[in-house]
Motif scaffolding. Structure first.
Motif, PDB file in Angstrom:
ATOM      1  N   PHE A  26      35.987  32.172 -28.331  1.00  0.00           N
ATOM      2  CA  PHE A  26      34.841  32.923 -28.503  1.00  0.00           C
ATOM      3  C   PHE A  26      34.605  33.750 -27.232  1.00  0.00           C
ATOM      4  CE2 PHE A  26      33.613  28.603 -27.260  1.00  0.00           C
ATOM      5  CZ  PHE A  26      32.934  28.773 -26.253  1.00  0.00           C
ATOM      6  N   LYS A  27      33.682  34.552 -27.226  1.00  0.00           N
ATOM      7  CA  LYS A  27      33.374  35.724 -26.026  1.00  0.00           C
ATOM      8  C   LYS A  27      31.980  35.216 -25.686  1.00  0.00           C
ATOM      9  CE  LYS A  27      36.526  39.721 -26.373  1.00  0.00           C
ATOM     10  NZ  LYS A  27      36.327  41.201 -26.360  1.00  0.00           N
ATOM     11  N   LEU A  28      31.652  35.342 -24.291  1.00  0.00           N
ATOM     12  CA  LEU A  28      30.296  35.287 -23.839  1.00  0.00           C
ATOM     13  C   LEU A  28      30.019  36.477 -23.342  1.00  0.00           C
ATOM     14  CD1 LEU A  28      30.588  31.527 -22.173  1.00  0.00           C
ATOM     15  CD2 LEU A  28      29.796  32.230 -24.385  1.00  0.00           C
ATOM     16  N   GLY A  29      30.984  37.340 -22.708  1.00  0.00           N
ATOM     17  CA  GLY A  29      30.568  38.635 -22.290  1.00  0.00           C
ATOM     18  C   GLY A  29      31.949  39.367 -22.347  1.00  0.00           C
ATOM     19  N   PHE A  34      36.699  32.384 -24.014  1.00  0.00           N
ATOM     20  CA  PHE A  34      36.431  31.042 -23.707  1.00  0.00           C
ATOM     21  C   PHE A  34      37.066  30.197 -24.846  1.00  0.00           C
ATOM     22  CE2 PHE A  34      33.868  33.287 -21.008  1.00  0.00           C
ATOM     23  CZ  PHE A  34      33.867  32.759 -19.714  1.00  0.00           C
ATOM     24  N   GLY A  35      37.295  28.866 -24.471  1.00  0.00           N
ATOM     25  CA  GLY A  35      37.616  28.020 -25.580  1.00  0.00           C
ATOM     26  C   GLY A  35      36.963  26.608 -25.487  1.00  0.00           C
ATOM     27  N   ILE A  36      36.827  25.944 -26.412  1.00  0.00           N
ATOM     28  CA  ILE A  36      36.624  24.446 -26.593  1.00  0.00           C
ATOM     29  C   ILE A  36      37.208  23.789 -27.751  1.00  0.00           C
ATOM     30  CG2 ILE A  36      34.675  24.943 -28.163  1.00  0.00           C
ATOM     31  CD1 ILE A  36      33.022  22.729 -26.687  1.00  0.00           C
ATOM     32  N   ASN A  37      37.678  22.594 -27.206  1.00  0.00           N
ATOM     33  CA  ASN A  37      38.299  21.727 -28.234  1.00  0.00           C
ATOM     34  C   ASN A  37      37.616  21.600 -29.567  1.00  0.00           C
ATOM     35  OD1 ASN A  37      39.949  19.586 -29.788  1.00  0.00           O
ATOM     36  ND2 ASN A  37      40.467  18.771 -27.771  1.00  0.00           N
ATOM     37  N   ILE A  74      21.850  25.107 -25.468  1.00  0.00           N
ATOM     38  CA  ILE A  74      22.085  25.527 -24.103  1.00  0.00           C
ATOM     39  C   ILE A  74      22.709  27.004 -24.144  1.00  0.00           C
ATOM     40  CG2 ILE A  74      23.432  25.133 -21.987  1.00  0.00           C
ATOM     41  CD1 ILE A  74      23.480  22.098 -23.123  1.00  0.00           C
ATOM     42  N   ASP A  75      22.132  27.879 -23.373  1.00  0.00           N
ATOM     43  CA  ASP A  75      22.927  29.351 -23.597  1.00  0.00           C
ATOM     44  C   ASP A  75      24.061  29.239 -22.829  1.00  0.00           C
ATOM     45  OD1 ASP A  75      23.243  32.078 -23.176  1.00  0.00           O
ATOM     46  OD2 ASP A  75      21.243  32.483 -23.536  1.00  0.00           O
ATOM     47  N   LEU A  76      25.348  29.339 -23.380  1.00  0.00           N
ATOM     48  CA  LEU A  76      26.531  29.083 -22.543  1.00  0.00           C
ATOM     49  C   LEU A  76      26.758  29.977 -21.839  1.00  0.00           C
ATOM     50  CD1 LEU A  76      28.642  26.791 -22.329  1.00  0.00           C
ATOM     51  CD2 LEU A  76      29.728  27.616 -24.353  1.00  0.00           C
ATOM     52  N   ALA A  77      26.476  31.353 -22.314  1.00  0.00           N
ATOM     53  CA  ALA A  77      26.629  32.612 -21.219  1.00  0.00           C
ATOM     54  C   ALA A  77      25.849  32.619 -20.006  1.00  0.00           C
ATOM     55  CB  ALA A  77      26.271  33.994 -22.167  1.00  0.00           C
ATOM     56  N   LYS A  78      24.574  32.302 -19.997  1.00  0.00           N
ATOM     57  CA  LYS A  78      23.893  32.167 -19.001  1.00  0.00           C
ATOM     58  C   LYS A  78      24.626  30.989 -17.936  1.00  0.00           C
ATOM     59  CE  LYS A  78      19.039  31.677 -17.454  1.00  0.00           C
ATOM     60  NZ  LYS A  78      17.743  31.490 -17.971  1.00  0.00           N
TER      61      LYS A  78
END
Length: 320
Positions: A26-29, A34-37, A74-78
């Motif tokens: 996914f994208k945050l900016g 970014f990735g997660i298992n 939680i705001d992962l981008a922040k």
């Protein structure tokens, strides 16, 4: 993008144990993906309305009801130093199951699911760690994928206790022997390594650390020729290993240890933030002695002491 836990993760459990994993990207900016298992995710859905209470941590955008359970979001981008995504029309809620708990993360538009070999993951240099919040990198179709160290983010919001509960007695310094047992700790997360080694300090145990399975196996192979009769193979009495790591995962490390004529007797505890019945089954099939979900210091302390006691007992019987 919405799927239940079983329909999302069941096909990907087959990758575990073969030094492969599936990542939800996914994208945050702008720029880096970014990735997660995928095995840490339960569901991705449109961001619902959040309730923010006074005194919440700056990275917590609020709380929401998720299938009858109130979870923190939680705001992962922040957290990754991008502009906050809360309120953005692209915002989605990714619900994860991590370290025995459930939490939500705000992400941008989900991208896709990719498959990676452990050998395709590299540990980032200091300049690419996003202040320690990325613990592996890979490339897919000429795009950089940064794998987020969720443990570090959660620890920055609510640090886990690293103290052994009083109900779990630590052994007296030196114990019955003048030689302290030595533990090999294998984990790519600096937070997890610190948690484990602080606990080992409280238990008055020696330890050596490695930040991935390949380095750990190389260390073991280098030390097998050293004569350390007071310890186990390669001078260690126990291996505590994470599962999800670059280069070589914990299942593969366990299997390689069991395939070695010299190392095969080394006790192995797999210690992972990914919980679930399949981990117990895969741990056993890979040759590990025990599996334990992170991070419960009392349970980990008790398990370590039980495994070392069994090790000492078996050495005594062998000597007799």
């Amino acid at each position: 993008m919405r799927a239940t836990t079983s329909s999302r993760t069941e096909p990907f459990t087959q990758l575990a144990g073969y030094n492969r994993l599936a990542l939800l990207t996914f994208k945050l900016g702008e720029g880096v993906r970014f990735g997660i298992n995928i095995l840490k995710t339960r569901e991705v859905l449109r961001l619902p309305q959040l309730e923010r209470m006074p005194g919440m941590h700056p990275l917590v955008a609020g709380g929401c009801d998720y299938r009858g359970e109130e979870i923190a979001v939680i705001d992962l981008a922040k957290a990754m130093a991008y502009p906050a995504l809360a309120g953005d029309p692209s915002a989605h809620l990714m619900v994860t199951e991590f370290n025995r708990g459930r939490q939500g993360f705000i992400i941008g538009q989900p991208d896709r699911i990719i498959h990676c070999r452990g050998t395709e993951l590299t540990q980032p240099s200091g300049i690419l760690t996003y202040n320690g919040r990325v613990n592996a990198l890979t490339h897919v179709d000429d795009h950089l994928i940064a794998i987020i160290d969720v443990e570090q983010i959660l620890a920055s919001i609510e640090p886990a206790t690293e103290e052994i509960p009083y109900s779990i007695p630590a052994p007296a310094p030196g114990g019955a022997s003048t030689v302290k047992p030595c533990v090999l700790v294998v984990d790519d997360s600096a937070v997890a390594r610190r948690q484990i080694t602080r606990l080992l300090d409280q238990l008055n145990l020696d330890y050596v650390t490695a930040n991935d399975g390949a380095l750990a196996l190389s260390l073991l192979q280098e030390r097998v020729l050293q004569s350390m009769p007071e310890h186990g193979p390669a001078g260690f009495d126990l291996v505590i290993s994470d599962i999800e790591m670059p280069q070589m995962d914990g299942y593969t490390l366990s299997r390689r240890i069991r395939e070695s004529q010299v190392l095969r007797g080394l006790p192995i505890l797999l210690h992972s933030s990914i919980s679930g019945v399949f981990n117990d089954q895969l741990a056993a099939s890979a040759g590990a002695d025990r599996f334990l979900a992170k991070f419960a210091p009392g349970e980990l302390s008790q398990t370590i002491q039980e495994m070392l006691a069994a090790r000492t007992g078996s050495r005594g019987m062998a000597a007799a």
